[in-house]
Enzyme design. Sequence first.
Site, mmCIF file in Angstrom:
data_model
loop_
_atom_site.group_PDB
_atom_site.id
_atom_site.type_symbol
_atom_site.label_atom_id
_atom_site.label_comp_id
_atom_site.label_asym_id
_atom_site.label_seq_id
_atom_site.Cartn_x
_atom_site.Cartn_y
_atom_site.Cartn_z
ATOM 1 N N HIS A 52 0.730 -1.259 0.088
ATOM 2 C CA HIS A 52 -0.064 0.023 0.031
ATOM 3 C C HIS A 52 1.026 1.259 0.047
ATOM 4 O O HIS A 52 2.048 1.011 0.016
ATOM 5 C CB HIS A 52 -1.107 0.095 1.037
ATOM 6 C CG HIS A 52 -0.323 -0.245 2.499
ATOM 7 N ND1 HIS A 52 0.550 0.661 3.238
ATOM 8 C CD2 HIS A 52 -0.369 -1.412 3.375
ATOM 9 C CE1 HIS A 52 0.815 0.056 4.309
ATOM 10 N NE2 HIS A 52 0.437 -1.161 4.398
HETATM 11 P P1 TYD Z 1 -1.634 -3.045 8.065
HETATM 12 O O1 TYD Z 1 -0.877 -1.447 8.054
HETATM 13 O O2 TYD Z 1 -2.541 -3.287 7.029
HETATM 14 O O3 TYD Z 1 -0.695 -4.298 7.590
HETATM 15 P P2 TYD Z 1 0.576 -4.293 6.410
HETATM 16 O O4 TYD Z 1 1.764 -3.608 6.800
HETATM 17 O O5 TYD Z 1 0.620 -5.624 6.229
HETATM 18 O O6 TYD Z 1 -0.119 -3.442 5.417
HETATM 19 O O7 TYD Z 1 -2.115 -3.464 9.373
HETATM 20 C C1 TYD Z 1 -2.619 -4.833 9.479
HETATM 21 C C2 TYD Z 1 -3.807 -4.546 10.722
HETATM 22 O O8 TYD Z 1 -3.320 -3.971 12.034
HETATM 23 C C3 TYD Z 1 -4.658 -3.592 10.236
HETATM 24 O O9 TYD Z 1 -6.188 -4.138 10.284
HETATM 25 C C4 TYD Z 1 -4.813 -2.456 11.073
HETATM 26 C C5 TYD Z 1 -4.109 -2.841 12.162
HETATM 27 N N1 TYD Z 1 -3.031 -1.838 12.749
HETATM 28 C C6 TYD Z 1 -3.340 -0.985 13.915
HETATM 29 O O10 TYD Z 1 -4.408 -1.244 14.501
HETATM 30 N N2 TYD Z 1 -2.557 -0.283 14.357
HETATM 31 C C7 TYD Z 1 -1.271 -0.107 13.673
HETATM 32 O O11 TYD Z 1 -0.334 0.800 14.186
HETATM 33 C C8 TYD Z 1 -0.924 -0.747 12.391
HETATM 34 C C9 TYD Z 1 0.381 -0.783 11.789
HETATM 35 C C10 TYD Z 1 -1.854 -1.467 12.268
#
Ligand code: TYD
Length: 137
Positions: A52
């Site tokens: 993303h």
């Molecule tokens: P996400 O940033 O989508 O992971 P990736 O790095 O694989 O794209 O985060 C995964 C899940 O964790 C998402 O549902 C939201 C949650 N999350 C939080 O609640 N707080 C945070 O600081 C982060 C980074 C993620």
Amino acid sequence: MTIYDANLIQFPKILDPRGNLTFIEQERHIPFEIARVYWIYDVPGGEQRGGHAFHKQEEVIIALSGSFDVLLDDGNAQKIVHLNRAYHGLFVPKMLWRRMQNFSTNSVAYVIASCGYDEDDYVRDYRKYKSIVRRSE
Ligand code: TYD
């Protein structure tokens, strides 16, 4: 933003036969005000994280343990940065597509972020990302 706006930051490294030490001071080493840190660990073999971009968030990504690749894409060009040193941080500006992949066993990705968690800041669809980038050219 282009992939050339992402760059590697070298943190201090205090060599010591008892074990090395690295530290980060926000004002000296991080090009934004730190709002949050999070880390990704226990990544199963072959998995990818973080496909993303962010509208506003900037970040510094560190391979605190082990190694992984960060694929950066600005809609025109791509580059892959291999992170495998606990004293290197990859600065990723806002609105760059980025994905973490090829995690080694027991690796830890430590991410220092300029914003609190906000789902509305994410661009999770690559086609949407490309259209936003094209509009701003
Ligand atoms: P996400 O940033 O989508 O992971 P990736 O790095 O694989 O794209 O985060 C995964 C899940 O964790 C998402 O549902 C939201 C949650 N999350 C939080 O609640 N707080 C945070 O600081 C982060 C980074 C993620």
